[in-house]
Design a protein around this motif. Structure first.
Motif, PDB file in Angstrom:
ATOM      1  N   LEU A 143      76.289 -30.269  42.622  1.00 60.55           N
ATOM      2  CA  LEU A 143      75.538 -30.621  41.555  1.00 60.55           C
ATOM      3  C   LEU A 143      74.428 -31.988  41.839  1.00 60.55           C
ATOM      4  CD1 LEU A 143      78.638 -31.172  38.830  1.00 60.55           C
ATOM      5  CD2 LEU A 143      77.070 -28.921  39.364  1.00 60.55           C
ATOM      6  N   VAL A 144      73.292 -31.558  41.377  1.00 63.20           N
ATOM      7  CA  VAL A 144      72.148 -32.597  41.846  1.00 63.20           C
ATOM      8  C   VAL A 144      71.475 -33.276  40.810  1.00 63.20           C
ATOM      9  CG1 VAL A 144      70.279 -33.267  43.360  1.00 63.20           C
ATOM     10  CG2 VAL A 144      72.168 -31.647  44.207  1.00 63.20           C
ATOM     11  N   GLN A 145      71.209 -34.631  40.485  1.00 60.79           N
ATOM     12  CA  GLN A 145      70.748 -35.078  39.296  1.00 60.79           C
ATOM     13  C   GLN A 145      68.975 -34.958  39.581  1.00 60.79           C
ATOM     14  OE1 GLN A 145      71.697 -38.967  38.187  1.00 60.79           O
ATOM     15  NE2 GLN A 145      70.368 -39.034  36.400  1.00 60.79           N
ATOM     16  N   ILE A 146      68.332 -34.574  38.542  1.00 66.79           N
ATOM     17  CA  ILE A 146      66.961 -34.355  38.986  1.00 66.79           C
ATOM     18  C   ILE A 146      66.118 -35.345  38.008  1.00 66.79           C
ATOM     19  CG2 ILE A 146      66.932 -32.164  39.767  1.00 66.79           C
ATOM     20  CD1 ILE A 146      66.229 -30.869  36.983  1.00 66.79           C
ATOM     21  N   ASP A 147      66.812 -35.856  36.698  1.00 68.48           N
ATOM     22  CA  ASP A 147      66.080 -36.929  35.851  1.00 68.48           C
ATOM     23  C   ASP A 147      67.208 -37.281  34.787  1.00 68.48           C
ATOM     24  OD1 ASP A 147      66.609 -34.977  33.490  1.00 68.48           O
ATOM     25  OD2 ASP A 147      64.608 -34.317  33.945  1.00 68.48           O
ATOM     26  N   GLN A 148      66.901 -38.074  34.021  1.00 64.97           N
ATOM     27  CA  GLN A 148      67.953 -38.990  33.293  1.00 64.97           C
ATOM     28  C   GLN A 148      68.976 -37.791  32.464  1.00 64.97           C
ATOM     29  OE1 GLN A 148      65.853 -41.766  30.861  1.00 64.97           O
ATOM     30  NE2 GLN A 148      65.793 -43.167  32.671  1.00 64.97           N
ATOM     31  N   ASN A 149      68.290 -36.789  32.133  1.00 68.63           N
ATOM     32  CA  ASN A 149      69.159 -35.896  31.055  1.00 68.63           C
ATOM     33  C   ASN A 149      69.344 -34.458  31.920  1.00 68.63           C
ATOM     34  OD1 ASN A 149      67.209 -37.560  29.173  1.00 68.63           O
ATOM     35  ND2 ASN A 149      69.393 -37.468  28.488  1.00 68.63           N
ATOM     36  N   ALA A 150      69.223 -34.449  33.213  1.00 66.61           N
ATOM     37  CA  ALA A 150      69.267 -32.887  33.749  1.00 66.61           C
ATOM     38  C   ALA A 150      69.939 -33.101  35.236  1.00 66.61           C
ATOM     39  CB  ALA A 150      67.912 -32.367  33.725  1.00 66.61           C
ATOM     40  N   ILE A 151      70.648 -32.166  35.408  1.00 65.09           N
ATOM     41  CA  ILE A 151      71.141 -31.898  37.047  1.00 65.09           C
ATOM     42  C   ILE A 151      70.685 -30.389  37.276  1.00 65.09           C
ATOM     43  CG2 ILE A 151      72.897 -33.576  36.993  1.00 65.09           C
ATOM     44  CD1 ILE A 151      74.945 -31.160  36.475  1.00 65.09           C
ATOM     45  N   ARG A 168      70.929 -29.166  31.334  1.00 63.03           N
ATOM     46  CA  ARG A 168      70.715 -30.586  30.312  1.00 63.03           C
ATOM     47  C   ARG A 168      71.990 -31.041  29.723  1.00 63.03           C
ATOM     48  NH1 ARG A 168      65.567 -31.432  31.035  1.00 63.03           N
ATOM     49  NH2 ARG A 168      65.882 -33.350  29.779  1.00 63.03           N
ATOM     50  N   LEU A 169      72.052 -32.660  29.847  1.00 61.52           N
ATOM     51  CA  LEU A 169      73.348 -33.069  29.557  1.00 61.52           C
ATOM     52  C   LEU A 169      72.854 -34.492  28.776  1.00 61.52           C
ATOM     53  CD1 LEU A 169      75.566 -33.005  32.802  1.00 61.52           C
ATOM     54  CD2 LEU A 169      75.851 -31.712  30.695  1.00 61.52           C
ATOM     55  N   ARG A 170      73.860 -34.582  27.730  1.00 61.61           N
ATOM     56  CA  ARG A 170      73.796 -35.870  26.878  1.00 61.61           C
ATOM     57  C   ARG A 170      73.889 -36.995  27.611  1.00 61.61           C
ATOM     58  NH1 ARG A 170      75.756 -32.629  22.894  1.00 61.61           N
ATOM     59  NH2 ARG A 170      77.759 -33.450  23.569  1.00 61.61           N
ATOM     60  N   SER A 171      74.757 -37.010  28.621  1.00 62.68           N
ATOM     61  CA  SER A 171      75.271 -38.207  29.615  1.00 62.68           C
ATOM     62  C   SER A 171      75.689 -37.424  31.072  1.00 62.68           C
ATOM     63  CB  SER A 171      76.396 -38.784  29.015  1.00 62.68           C
ATOM     64  OG  SER A 171      77.098 -39.643  29.912  1.00 62.68           O
ATOM     65  N   ILE A 172      75.026 -38.208  31.774  1.00 62.09           N
ATOM     66  CA  ILE A 172      75.401 -37.550  33.468  1.00 62.09           C
ATOM     67  C   ILE A 172      75.803 -38.674  34.334  1.00 62.09           C
ATOM     68  CG2 ILE A 172      73.956 -37.365  35.542  1.00 62.09           C
ATOM     69  CD1 ILE A 172      71.953 -36.095  33.891  1.00 62.09           C
ATOM     70  N   PRO A 173      76.960 -38.047  34.770  1.00 62.04           N
ATOM     71  CA  PRO A 173      77.752 -39.060  35.643  1.00 62.04           C
ATOM     72  C   PRO A 173      77.018 -39.589  36.719  1.00 62.04           C
ATOM     73  CG  PRO A 173      78.926 -36.759  35.368  1.00 62.04           C
ATOM     74  CD  PRO A 173      77.486 -36.684  34.930  1.00 62.04           C
ATOM     75  N   ASN A 174      77.531 -40.686  37.270  1.00 65.71           N
ATOM     76  CA  ASN A 174      76.836 -41.555  38.250  1.00 65.71           C
ATOM     77  C   ASN A 174      76.762 -40.533  39.539  1.00 65.71           C
ATOM     78  OD1 ASN A 174      79.114 -42.173  39.759  1.00 65.71           O
ATOM     79  ND2 ASN A 174      79.503 -43.848  38.411  1.00 65.71           N
ATOM     80  N   PRO A 175      76.049 -40.806  40.432  1.00 63.64           N
ATOM     81  CA  PRO A 175      75.891 -40.178  41.844  1.00 63.64           C
ATOM     82  C   PRO A 175      77.175 -40.125  42.586  1.00 63.64           C
ATOM     83  CG  PRO A 175      73.815 -41.717  41.656  1.00 63.64           C
ATOM     84  CD  PRO A 175      75.004 -41.767  40.452  1.00 63.64           C
ATOM     85  N   GLU A 176      78.151 -40.984  42.601  1.00 58.82           N
ATOM     86  CA  GLU A 176      79.386 -41.045  43.246  1.00 58.82           C
ATOM     87  C   GLU A 176      80.352 -39.885  42.399  1.00 58.82           C
ATOM     88  OE1 GLU A 176      77.878 -43.601  42.422  1.00 58.82           O
ATOM     89  OE2 GLU A 176      77.334 -44.416  44.424  1.00 58.82           O
ATOM     90  N   GLU A 177      80.247 -39.835  41.092  1.00 56.79           N
ATOM     91  CA  GLU A 177      81.147 -39.120  40.205  1.00 56.79           C
ATOM     92  C   GLU A 177      80.666 -37.721  40.619  1.00 56.79           C
ATOM     93  OE1 GLU A 177      82.575 -40.940  36.218  1.00 56.79           O
ATOM     94  OE2 GLU A 177      80.554 -41.208  36.616  1.00 56.79           O
TER      95      GLU A 177
END
Length: 351
Positions: A143-151, A168-177
């Motif tokens: 899983l890789v985050q690409i912006d504030q609301n999407a991975i 797209r997610l309402r809340s994205i875990p931090n990079p460590e999570e």
């Protein structure tokens, strides 16, 4: 059957197959006596041909004085009489160079280009069965985050195929999570096929992702969609127009029958362990296909592999009047080089 036929009959049958494949014309006893050193008279050859016809190995089309091989005759030739042609240095280099220069990183394009090349080399139709996604195993999930609301969920299969799904997610875990979740998903799904991902597996993953219910449902959906995305388009078909070059398909009805076979490729190009095997190939001739529309065609099938694992088949289809020795040599060489290409570590498919 071979034990019942003496050497002379076998030599005559082989000569008839070779001559008919070359000319496309029914073969008569005089032609055999003039062109081939059989050591017997035309009258003797004629009597032997009559015996071969009684055995079901030859047929006499219409009122022609000549004979042509039957499906049974081709089968005996392929199993016992055929010697493989040696490809020329130029042909071998052509295959190697075309395989080497095929698109890096994209399995789909490699398979397409290989099908086109094989059709060009053999003047036959090529039906390539793509890797069976149902039998593919998950290798990693990242899983890789690409912006504030999407991975992006990056799902790699053991065939080297890679599927990317935007989530797209309402809340994205931090990079460590996200890294920890990726590790968990890989641990729980590694070596799983789509059929193996049952309720117990899903519950185990859900328990490990407590507090991330939205992410759990989206990722599970992405995994299933990735595995199923190619299932509706299982085949690559090339070179159907090649069949029009053979006089056996000069009749419009014959062409229509042939095209109808390709409308349901699973019926004729399914993976099979029966039939005659030549250097790992399966060759089915005419009636052996058990399909009325295919009584005048032959199918030559070879498995191709990724990292040593059979994942699909290359299928050649043409008239029963084939230069089997040449065609078998070509498909052997192509599949050998293709297997090397498909096992390159950096070869992937973007979904």
């Amino acid at each position: 059957m071979p034990n019942e036929i003496d050497r002379r009959k076998l030599e005559i049958l082989k000569a008839i197959v070779v001559d008919y494949v070359t000319t496309g014309d029914p073969v008569g006893s005089r032609t055999l006596a003039k062109k081939y050193e059989l050591g017997v008279s035309s009258a003797t050859i004629r009597n032997e041909m009559a015996d071969l016809e009684d055995m079901g190995l030859l047929e006499q089309p219409h009122s022609s004085a000549g004979r042509i091989p039957s499906s049974k005759g081709y089968r005996l030739y392929v199993d016992k009489l055929m010697t493989l042609d040696n490809l020329s240095v130029d042909e071998i280099k052509f295959i190697e160079n075309r395989i080497i220069t095929m698109a890096a990183y994209e399995i789909e394009r490699v398979m397409k280009q290989a099908s086109m090349m094989l059709s060009e080399l053999t003047n036959l139709a090529v039906v390539l069965k793509k890797p069976n996604i149902n039998k593919c195993h998950i290798k990693t999930v990242q899983l890789v985050q690409i912006d504030q609301n999407a991975i992006i969920a990056v799902i790699m299969l053991d065939t080297g195929s890679v599927k990317n799904k935007h989530i797209r997610l309402r809340s994205i875990p931090n990079p460590e999570e996200l890294m920890a979740i990726s590790n968990l998903l890989t641990l729980k799904l590694r070596d799983m096929t789509m059929e193996a991902i049952n309720l117990e597996v899903l519950n185990t993953i859900k328990n490990g992702l407590q507090g991330h219910d939205e992410l759990f449902s989206e990722v599970v959906g992405a995994v299933y969609e990735s595995l199923k995305s190619d299932m509706g388009d299982d085949y690559i078909i090339e070179g159907t127009s090649n069949m029009l070059k053979y006089h056996e398909f000069a009749d419009v009805g014959k062409v229509r029958e042939f095209l109808s076979l390709l409308d349901n490729p699973d019926a004729i190009f399914k993976d099979s362990d029966d039939g005659s095997e030549t250097d790992g190939l399966v060759i089915k001739i005419g009636e052996e296909l058990d399909i009325p529309e295919a009584k005048d065609v032959s199918v030559i099938s070879a498995h191709y592999r990724i990292n040593g694992k059979n994942v699909g088949t290359l299928n050649l289809i043409g008239p029963t009047r084939l230069d089997y020795s040449k065609v078998v040599s070509i498909i052997n060489n192509v599949t050998s080089e293709l297997n090397k290409k498909l096992s390159e570590e950096d070869l992937i498919t973007d979904g």
